[in-house]
Motif scaffolding. Structure first.
Motif, PDB file in Angstrom:
ATOM      1  N   PRO A   1     -51.463 -24.385   1.818  1.00 15.51           N
ATOM      2  CA  PRO A   1     -52.869 -24.792   1.860  1.00 15.51           C
ATOM      3  C   PRO A   1     -53.172 -25.892   0.832  1.00 15.51           C
ATOM      4  O   PRO A   1     -52.429 -26.083  -0.130  1.00 15.51           O
ATOM      5  N   ASP A   2     -54.286 -26.571   1.041  1.00  9.60           N
ATOM      6  CA  ASP A   2     -54.752 -27.575   0.086  1.00  9.60           C
ATOM      7  C   ASP A   2     -54.897 -26.937  -1.296  1.00  9.60           C
ATOM      8  O   ASP A   2     -55.284 -25.765  -1.424  1.00  9.60           O
ATOM      9  N   ASP A   3     -54.619 -27.734  -2.341  1.00 13.57           N
ATOM     10  CA  ASP A   3     -54.857 -27.321  -3.731  1.00 13.57           C
ATOM     11  C   ASP A   3     -54.230 -25.964  -4.062  1.00 13.57           C
ATOM     12  O   ASP A   3     -54.844 -25.136  -4.741  1.00 13.57           O
ATOM     13  N   SER A   4     -53.019 -25.716  -3.601  1.00 15.20           N
ATOM     14  CA  SER A   4     -52.406 -24.399  -3.799  1.00 15.20           C
ATOM     15  C   SER A   4     -51.238 -24.388  -4.783  1.00 15.20           C
ATOM     16  O   SER A   4     -50.806 -23.323  -5.208  1.00 15.20           O
ATOM     17  N   ALA A   5     -50.729 -25.551  -5.189  1.00 11.32           N
ATOM     18  CA  ALA A   5     -49.531 -25.588  -6.028  1.00 11.32           C
ATOM     19  C   ALA A   5     -49.864 -26.078  -7.434  1.00 11.32           C
ATOM     20  O   ALA A   5     -50.558 -27.074  -7.611  1.00 11.32           O
ATOM     21  N   ASP A   6     -49.352 -25.358  -8.425  1.00  9.52           N
ATOM     22  CA  ASP A   6     -49.491 -25.806  -9.808  1.00  9.52           C
ATOM     23  C   ASP A   6     -48.568 -26.994 -10.079  1.00  9.52           C
ATOM     24  O   ASP A   6     -48.925 -27.922 -10.797  1.00  9.52           O
ATOM     25  N   ILE A   7     -47.373 -26.914  -9.507  1.00  6.05           N
ATOM     26  CA  ILE A   7     -46.364 -27.965  -9.694  1.00  6.05           C
ATOM     27  C   ILE A   7     -45.734 -28.282  -8.343  1.00  6.05           C
ATOM     28  O   ILE A   7     -45.351 -27.380  -7.601  1.00  6.05           O
ATOM     29  N   VAL A   8     -45.656 -29.565  -8.045  1.00 12.72           N
ATOM     30  CA  VAL A   8     -44.931 -30.043  -6.866  1.00 12.72           C
ATOM     31  C   VAL A   8     -43.794 -30.890  -7.418  1.00 12.72           C
ATOM     32  O   VAL A   8     -44.037 -31.893  -8.094  1.00 12.72           O
TER      33      VAL A   8
ATOM     34  N   ILE B   1     -51.356 -30.667  -1.548  1.00 12.39           N
ATOM     35  CA  ILE B   1     -51.114 -29.273  -1.932  1.00 12.39           C
ATOM     36  C   ILE B   1     -51.216 -29.037  -3.434  1.00 12.39           C
ATOM     37  O   ILE B   1     -51.319 -27.899  -3.869  1.00 12.39           O
ATOM     38  N   CYS B   2     -51.205 -30.085  -4.242  1.00 14.38           N
ATOM     39  CA  CYS B   2     -51.268 -29.933  -5.692  1.00 14.38           C
ATOM     40  C   CYS B   2     -52.697 -29.608  -6.126  1.00 14.38           C
ATOM     41  O   CYS B   2     -53.660 -30.241  -5.694  1.00 14.38           O
ATOM     42  N   LYS B   3     -52.833 -28.604  -6.994  1.00 11.66           N
ATOM     43  CA  LYS B   3     -54.147 -28.264  -7.545  1.00 11.66           C
ATOM     44  C   LYS B   3     -54.676 -29.449  -8.343  1.00 11.66           C
ATOM     45  O   LYS B   3     -53.897 -30.260  -8.858  1.00 11.66           O
ATOM     46  N   PRO B   4     -56.008 -29.557  -8.473  1.00 15.02           N
ATOM     47  CA  PRO B   4     -56.595 -30.678  -9.218  1.00 15.02           C
ATOM     48  C   PRO B   4     -56.049 -30.826 -10.640  1.00 15.02           C
ATOM     49  O   PRO B   4     -55.901 -31.932 -11.139  1.00 15.02           O
ATOM     50  N   ASP B   5     -55.712 -29.718 -11.288  1.00 18.24           N
ATOM     51  CA  ASP B   5     -55.153 -29.794 -12.642  1.00 18.24           C
ATOM     52  C   ASP B   5     -53.629 -29.623 -12.637  1.00 18.24           C
ATOM     53  O   ASP B   5     -53.015 -29.439 -13.678  1.00 18.24           O
ATOM     54  N   GLY B   6     -53.021 -29.687 -11.453  1.00 18.55           N
ATOM     55  CA  GLY B   6     -51.582 -29.517 -11.320  1.00 18.55           C
ATOM     56  C   GLY B   6     -50.816 -30.811 -11.550  1.00 18.55           C
ATOM     57  O   GLY B   6     -51.393 -31.862 -11.841  1.00 18.55           O
ATOM     58  N   THR B   7     -49.505 -30.716 -11.398  1.00 18.55           N
ATOM     59  CA  THR B   7     -48.623 -31.854 -11.660  1.00 18.55           C
ATOM     60  C   THR B   7     -47.691 -32.079 -10.480  1.00 18.55           C
ATOM     61  O   THR B   7     -47.085 -31.130  -9.977  1.00 18.55           O
ATOM     62  N   VAL B   8     -47.600 -33.317 -10.069  1.00 18.94           N
ATOM     63  CA  VAL B   8     -46.594 -33.740  -9.096  1.00 18.94           C
ATOM     64  C   VAL B   8     -45.558 -34.545  -9.874  1.00 18.94           C
ATOM     65  O   VAL B   8     -45.916 -35.465 -10.618  1.00 18.94           O
ATOM     66  N   LEU B   9     -44.295 -34.193  -9.717  1.00 21.87           N
ATOM     67  CA  LEU B   9     -43.210 -34.891 -10.401  1.00 21.87           C
ATOM     68  C   LEU B   9     -42.084 -35.116  -9.394  1.00 21.87           C
ATOM     69  O   LEU B   9     -41.522 -34.158  -8.863  1.00 21.87           O
ATOM     70  N   ILE B  10     -41.810 -36.376  -9.138  1.00 23.57           N
ATOM     71  CA  ILE B  10     -40.771 -36.756  -8.172  1.00 23.57           C
ATOM     72  C   ILE B  10     -39.745 -37.598  -8.909  1.00 23.57           C
ATOM     73  O   ILE B  10     -40.069 -38.663  -9.443  1.00 23.57           O
ATOM     74  N   GLU B  11     -38.517 -37.118  -8.951  1.00 23.29           N
ATOM     75  CA  GLU B  11     -37.446 -37.833  -9.640  1.00 23.29           C
ATOM     76  C   GLU B  11     -36.378 -38.226  -8.629  1.00 23.29           C
ATOM     77  O   GLU B  11     -36.011 -37.439  -7.771  1.00 23.29           O
ATOM     78  N   ASP B  12     -35.908 -39.454  -8.750  1.00 19.38           N
ATOM     79  CA  ASP B  12     -34.850 -39.938  -7.871  1.00 19.38           C
ATOM     80  C   ASP B  12     -34.087 -41.037  -8.603  1.00 19.38           C
ATOM     81  O   ASP B  12     -34.458 -41.418  -9.716  1.00 19.38           O
ATOM     82  N   VAL B  13     -33.051 -41.535  -7.977  1.00 17.91           N
ATOM     83  CA  VAL B  13     -32.330 -42.658  -8.573  1.00 17.91           C
ATOM     84  C   VAL B  13     -33.153 -43.924  -8.392  1.00 17.91           C
ATOM     85  O   VAL B  13     -33.986 -44.021  -7.484  1.00 17.91           O
ATOM     86  N   ASN B  14     -32.924 -44.872  -9.267  1.00 15.73           N
ATOM     87  CA  ASN B  14     -33.629 -46.144  -9.274  1.00 15.73           C
ATOM     88  C   ASN B  14     -32.696 -47.217  -8.727  1.00 15.73           C
ATOM     89  O   ASN B  14     -31.648 -47.475  -9.311  1.00 15.73           O
ATOM     90  N   ARG B  15     -33.071 -47.820  -7.642  1.00 15.16           N
ATOM     91  CA  ARG B  15     -32.241 -48.867  -7.034  1.00 15.16           C
ATOM     92  C   ARG B  15     -31.896 -49.965  -8.040  1.00 15.16           C
ATOM     93  O   ARG B  15     -30.831 -50.563  -7.977  1.00 15.16           O
ATOM     94  N   LEU B  16     -32.781 -50.212  -8.994  1.00 10.71           N
ATOM     95  CA  LEU B  16     -32.565 -51.279  -9.969  1.00 10.71           C
ATOM     96  C   LEU B  16     -32.045 -50.764 -11.310  1.00 10.71           C
ATOM     97  O   LEU B  16     -32.236 -51.407 -12.340  1.00 10.71           O
ATOM     98  N   ALA B  17     -31.356 -49.630 -11.278  1.00  9.68           N
ATOM     99  CA  ALA B  17     -30.789 -49.083 -12.516  1.00  9.68           C
ATOM    100  C   ALA B  17     -29.821 -50.085 -13.137  1.00  9.68           C
ATOM    101  O   ALA B  17     -29.173 -50.873 -12.437  1.00  9.68           O
ATOM    102  N   GLU B  18     -29.732 -50.032 -14.457  1.00  6.58           N
ATOM    103  CA  GLU B  18     -28.839 -50.940 -15.170  1.00  6.58           C
ATOM    104  C   GLU B  18     -27.382 -50.653 -14.811  1.00  6.58           C
ATOM    105  O   GLU B  18     -26.981 -49.500 -14.637  1.00  6.58           O
ATOM    106  N   GLU B  19     -26.621 -51.718 -14.717  1.00  2.00           N
ATOM    107  CA  GLU B  19     -25.215 -51.605 -14.332  1.00  2.00           C
ATOM    108  C   GLU B  19     -24.437 -50.674 -15.259  1.00  2.00           C
ATOM    109  O   GLU B  19     -23.575 -49.924 -14.820  1.00  2.00           O
ATOM    110  N   GLY B  20     -24.776 -50.685 -16.543  1.00  2.00           N
ATOM    111  CA  GLY B  20     -24.088 -49.807 -17.492  1.00  2.00           C
ATOM    112  C   GLY B  20     -24.259 -48.339 -17.160  1.00  2.00           C
ATOM    113  O   GLY B  20     -23.324 -47.550 -17.265  1.00  2.00           O
ATOM    114  N   HIS B  21     -25.461 -47.951 -16.729  1.00  2.30           N
ATOM    115  CA  HIS B  21     -25.710 -46.559 -16.352  1.00  2.30           C
ATOM    116  C   HIS B  21     -24.936 -46.207 -15.083  1.00  2.30           C
ATOM    117  O   HIS B  21     -24.384 -45.106 -14.971  1.00  2.30           O
TER     118      HIS B  21
END
Length: 150
Positions: free
Chosen positions: A40-47, A69-89
């Motif tokens: 449901p809408d506004d149902s997740a503390d963390i996405v 789905i994130c509550k108004p005071d909740g947090t959405v955090l999406i992590e992925d690789v960065n296409r433009l990551a530095e060659e050293g990494h």
């Protein structure tokens, strides 16, 4: 939530291993379209999403669903690789993923750059969300993000 049944199976297998290691958690896995999350809408503390944005079939719709789905005071955090990551990494990672190097490079090429991530957010109507680069990664959030390393 996972779109692919085989990855739901992998997650359940990993949870089983965690239980055997006395690290049980109250976790359930469900197969569903990410662009139509079964909550449901506004149902997740963390996405939270880790290392899958580059595989989302409908990223704009999925970002909208995360916001829905994130509550108004909740947090959405999406992590992925960065296409433009530095060659050293990239070189550093490739040293350790001998057999998985080709798969890693395919994921990196399919990933988004920070500018492309901002474009997705704009298209989703989430202009106030944040994009940050962190070493090899790209972090998208509805909250300001301070990278822990660079």
């Amino acid at each position: 939530v996972e779109e692919f049944a085989n990855l739901v199976d992998v997650a359940e297998d990993n949870l089983t291993l965690g239980v055997w290691a006395n690290m049980a958690g109250d976790v359930e896995f469900e197969q569903s379209k990410l662009s139509r999350l079964p909550f449901p809408d506004d149902s997740a503390d963390i996405v939270y999403s880790f290392s899958s944005l580059h595989r989302w079939r409908r990223p704009v719709e999925t970002l909208r669903e995360a916001a829905r789905i994130c509550k108004p005071d909740g947090t959405v955090l999406i992590e992925d690789v960065n296409r433009l990551a530095e060659e050293g990494h990239i070189t550093f990672i490739l040293q350790f993923v001998k057999e998985g190097g080709e798969q890693f490079m395919r994921s990196l090429k399919a990933a988004y750059s920070p500018g492309q991530a901002r474009d997705l957010l704009r298209e989703a109507g989430l202009d106030d969300w944040h994009v940050a680069e962190e070493d090899l990664g790209l972090v998208i959030s509805n909250r300001p993000v301070t990278p822990v390393s660079m």
